[in-house]
Design an enzyme around this catalytic site. Structure first.
Site, PDB file in Angstrom:
ATOM      1  CB  CYS A 125      -1.032  -0.032   1.152  1.00 28.63           C
ATOM      2  SG  CYS A 125      -2.284   1.167   0.989  1.00 28.63           S
ATOM      3  NE  ARG A 184      -9.421   5.410   3.405  1.00 30.56           N
ATOM      4  CZ  ARG A 184      -8.085   5.926   3.332  1.00 30.56           C
ATOM      5  NH1 ARG A 184      -7.780   6.942   2.818  1.00 30.56           N
ATOM      6  NH2 ARG A 184      -7.099   5.166   3.397  1.00 30.56           N
ATOM      7  CG  HIS A 206      -3.274  -3.315   4.384  1.00 30.09           C
ATOM      8  ND1 HIS A 206      -2.097  -2.783   4.803  1.00 30.09           N
ATOM      9  CD2 HIS A 206      -3.952  -2.624   3.762  1.00 30.09           C
ATOM     10  CE1 HIS A 206      -1.967  -1.703   4.284  1.00 30.09           C
ATOM     11  NE2 HIS A 206      -3.095  -1.349   3.715  1.00 30.09           N
TER      12      HIS A 206
HETATM   13  N1  GLN Z   1      -1.973   7.075   2.366  1.00 30.51           N
HETATM   14  C1  GLN Z   1      -2.344   6.055   1.352  1.00 30.51           C
HETATM   15  C2  GLN Z   1      -3.694   6.022   0.666  1.00 30.51           C
HETATM   16  O1  GLN Z   1      -4.566   6.084   1.398  1.00 30.51           O
HETATM   17  C3  GLN Z   1      -1.804   4.636   1.896  1.00 30.51           C
HETATM   18  C4  GLN Z   1      -2.753   3.940   2.830  1.00 30.51           C
HETATM   19  C5  GLN Z   1      -2.322   2.565   3.307  1.00 30.51           C
HETATM   20  O2  GLN Z   1      -1.113   2.456   3.416  1.00 30.51           O
HETATM   21  N2  GLN Z   1      -3.273   1.772   3.721  1.00 30.51           N
HETATM   22  O3  GLN Z   1      -3.809   5.876  -0.187  1.00 30.51           O
END
Ligand code: GLN
Length: 252
Positions: A94, A131, A208
């Site tokens: 990520c 998101r 994740h």
């Molecule tokens: N900050 C980044 C985003 O929101 C990465 C988030 C993450 O590592 N889960 O895209």
């Protein structure tokens, strides 16, 4: 033989239990009688002495990415670029995956220059796009499934399961291979149906979970591949296999 893992920025890039990936690698390697060492690489670490079999970097919110990206570019960058380009094994999750591309445009519109070792870029559209959050199932790309080491160890199948939570949307350059195709979830950008990147022996992914907890085939591929082994003693993964199969049925 020693399995030396370089865990980059453990303080800043360790979201949603991503450090569990390192624990899983250590556990599975030790079960095979392999001596393991985890070297923590932080802002102040001098890399000259370190030679790794595997590099790991986890996810992080925009604020953590801002804390590390200059160090990554100026200090660790030349080493890491050379490591990745010369075929070093690595897993980048990520926020880390995003920082290895050309740039990351964060939620507040500021641009973080990336290492540029992966031909891709990432943009966060702030409130304009939702998101990407939820369970993910993806089908590994042919290129990955046909890797000899993976084939000889794989008892799970051709899927990867995990969990994603990112605002950034990643777009791969034309010649970049995705890690897989999304079956359930958003993946790289919620538009093109791809998830992650496979570049030489490096893997970038939004998964994740931690991702290796339910994907022992990926964990063993990383252990064996990075040590140049073509087989590993098999472990009793029946419980993990049940978790993997159950995860495939989860809703997004
Ligand atoms: N900050 C980044 C985003 O929101 C990465 C988030 C993450 O590592 N889960 O895209």
């Amino acid at each position: 033989m020693k399995f030396k893992i370089g865990y980059f920025y453990p303080e800043q890039l360790n979201l949603y239990g991503d450090n569990g990936n390192v624990e899983i690698l250590v556990y599975r390697a030790k079960k095979r009688g392999i001596d393991v060492e985890v070297a923590l690489v932080d802002l102040g670490t001098n890399l000259e002495e370190n030679r790794f079999n595997l590099v790991f970097m986890g996810g992080g919110p925009d604020s953590s990415q801002k804390e590390v990206y200059e160090d990554l570019l100026k200090d660790k960058g030349p080493y890491l670029k050379d490591y990745i380009n010369s075929g070093g094994f690595g897993l980048y999750i990520c926020g880390a995956y995003q920082l290895l591309g050309k740039y990351y445009k964060s939620a507040d519109g500021s641009i973080l220059e990336g290492l540029g070792v992966f031909d891709l870029y990432t943009e966060h559209f702030g409130n304009k796009k939702p998101r990407c959050i939820g369970n993910v199932v993806c089908e590994l790309s042919d290129e990955f499934r046909h890797k000899e080491v993976f084939n000889s160890l794989n008892k799970i199948g051709s899927t990867l399961v995990g969990f994603e939570n990112h605002g950034g949307r990643t777009y791969l350059g034309e010649k970049m291979l995705p890690l897989g195709k999304v079956i359930t979830g958003y993946g790289n950008n919620s538009e093109d149906g791809y998830e992650g990147v496979l570049y030489k022996n490096s893997i970038g992914t939004y998964l994740h979970g931690p991702v290796l907890s339910k994907n022992p085939h990926l964990a063993d591929y990383l252990i064996a591949g990075s040590l140049g082994l073509d087989r590993l003693e098999s472990l009793d993964d029946s419980l993990i296999l049940s978790a993997h199969i159950a995860s495939k049925k989860l809703r997004q």
